[in-house]
Design an enzyme around this catalytic site. Structure first.
Site, short mmCIF file in Angstrom:
data_model
loop_
_atom_site.label_atom_id
_atom_site.label_comp_id
_atom_site.label_asym_id
_atom_site.label_seq_id
_atom_site.Cartn_x
_atom_site.Cartn_y
_atom_site.Cartn_z
N CYS A 1 29.07 48.24 40.53
CA CYS A 1 28.89 49.51 41.25
C CYS A 1 28.11 50.61 40.49
O CYS A 1 27.50 51.52 41.05
CB CYS A 1 30.28 50.13 41.93
SG CYS A 1 31.49 50.48 40.65
N LYS B 1 45.93 47.80 43.15
CA LYS B 1 45.40 49.10 42.97
C LYS B 1 45.13 49.74 44.12
O LYS B 1 44.65 48.98 44.98
CB LYS B 1 44.11 48.73 42.20
CG LYS B 1 43.35 50.10 42.05
CD LYS B 1 41.89 49.91 41.30
CE LYS B 1 41.29 50.97 41.14
NZ LYS B 1 40.02 50.89 40.39
N CYS C 1 32.25 44.92 36.96
CA CYS C 1 31.79 45.27 38.46
C CYS C 1 30.40 45.82 38.39
O CYS C 1 29.93 45.91 37.21
CB CYS C 1 32.76 46.63 39.05
SG CYS C 1 32.76 46.68 40.85
N TYR D 1 46.12 56.87 33.38
CA TYR D 1 45.50 58.23 32.51
C TYR D 1 46.28 58.88 31.87
O TYR D 1 46.00 59.50 31.01
CB TYR D 1 44.51 58.84 33.62
CG TYR D 1 43.62 58.28 34.31
CD1 TYR D 1 42.30 57.77 33.57
CD2 TYR D 1 43.64 57.77 35.56
CE1 TYR D 1 41.38 57.02 34.30
CE2 TYR D 1 42.69 56.98 36.22
CZ TYR D 1 41.53 56.67 35.34
OH TYR D 1 40.68 55.75 36.05
N LYS E 1 43.26 44.93 46.01
CA LYS E 1 42.54 46.55 45.67
C LYS E 1 42.06 46.96 47.11
O LYS E 1 41.34 46.20 47.88
CB LYS E 1 41.29 46.18 44.68
CG LYS E 1 40.61 47.74 44.53
CD LYS E 1 39.37 47.46 43.49
CE LYS E 1 38.61 48.54 43.11
NZ LYS E 1 37.45 48.54 42.49
N GLU F 1 45.26 37.12 49.11
CA GLU F 1 44.16 37.49 47.99
C GLU F 1 44.91 36.89 46.76
O GLU F 1 44.22 36.41 45.76
CB GLU F 1 44.23 38.88 47.89
CG GLU F 1 43.18 39.53 49.15
CD GLU F 1 41.55 39.43 48.85
OE1 GLU F 1 41.34 38.61 47.87
OE2 GLU F 1 40.68 39.63 49.60
#
Length: 327
Positions: free
Chosen positions: A122, A248, A120, A313, A195, A233
């Protein structure tokens, strides 16, 4: 007198029986562990909104790779924190960029580790958007070249999997074309196909230093109310060359995970995102919930919905519980 009802409880009578007939099994091999790497030395900075998750310099990251390898975690996904940002997101695809360094370091520490990279723009540009910005517009087509260039640089560094998260239309086709043309036909393409523009990403903005400088990401990430759009998508990305599909976030979109699993014979990933993790951690710290029980139930639910791979995580916690025989 015959019974007029089924005795389902017979199959729940003891722990051994419940274990014997359990339908869904969560394994450490199912888990992909996200890691945040940055420049510098001796940096191990806990992310305030994500207890137990850290910004790591390469030296500390090497130690982290050793630790997770000993725990049996077999795959990671990398996010980079650049030393500088510019309008062309140049560190995203620099040979000595932080993700490229981290891929090489992980390969040195554990040659068998499956290394995925988030692709990405960003966190690499001042606007904080996932594509090139011109006159306040996030441009689609002009962004594709840099996104593909970033994916290629990760593959050249040694990544097994590149995972574009930008949600620009056509990026899968452009990445696949670029990888194949440069001899990286075997690099796996995991698309963040579905997403959503989700509030569950809040802590990630702090973790990746990637909050948008203006506006939001709703013109390219999906509306949380939409289901049929997710199918379009996914179909587009498979047609363009994706090997695996991701949903996500995970928890609020298990219906989408299940539908993709039923519809497509490719591996399905689900991202148990930062906000989902942070809510559980915060409640556990206050003593309101049993963290291990909640994490186990959450990840098992994601697996039951059809995810083959769970980005979470909590991977280290789960691996530790499994190693201690508590899972």
């Amino acid at each position: 007198m015959s019974n007029s009802f089924d005795r389902h409880r017979r199959l729940r009578k003891t722990a051994a029986i419940r274990d014997m007939i359990r339908e869904t099994h969560l394994r450490v091999e199912d888990l992909m562990y996200p890691l945040y790497v940055q420049h510098g030395q001796n940096v191990r900075e806990e992310i305030r909104s994500m207890p137990g998750v850290y910004h790591l310099s390469i030296d500390e990251y090497r130690r982290e790779i050793q630790e997770i390898s000993e725990l049996g975690i077999r795959s990671i996904i990398l996010f980079g924190i650049p030393a500088h940002k510019d309008d062309q997101s140049s560190e995203a695809y620099a040979e000595a960029g932080i993700v490229q360094q981290a891929v090489r370091a992980a390969r040195e520490e554990n040659p068998d580790l499956v290394i995925a990279t988030d692709v990405c723009l960003c966190q690499y540009n001042p606007a904080g958007h996932c594509g090139i910005v011109h006159d306040g517009i996030i441009e689609n087509d002009s962004s594709l070249e840099l996104i593909a260039k970033t994916a290629l640089s990760h593959a050249q560094a040694g990544a097994d999997i590149v995972a574009p998260s930008d949600m620009m239309d056509g990026r899968i086709a452009k990445i696949r074309e670029t990888l194949d043309a440069k001899g990286y036909q075997d690099t796996i393409l995991l698309s963040y196909a579905v997403k959503y523009a989700s509030a569950f990403y809040g802590p990630f903005r702090e973790a990746a230093h990637s909050a948008p400088a203006f506006g939001d990401r709703k013109t390219y990430q999906m509306d949380p109310a939409n289901y049929r759009e997710a199918l379009r998508e996914a179909a587009s990305d498979l047609a363009e060359g994706a090997d695996m599909l991701m949903v996500k976030p995970a928890m609020a979109y298990l219906d989408v995970v299940r539908t993709l699993r039923d519809r497509y014979d490719v591996p399905i990933a689900a991202y148990n995102v930062s906000g989902e993790y942070a809510m559980i951690k915060a409640a556990a710290e206050r003593g309101w919930i049993d963290e291990q029980a909640i994490v186990t139930e959450t990840l098992t639910g994601i697996k039951r919905a059809g995810a083959d791979i769970i980005l979470t995580y909590s991977a280290k916690d789960v691996a530790n519980w499994m190693k201690q025989g508590k899972f």
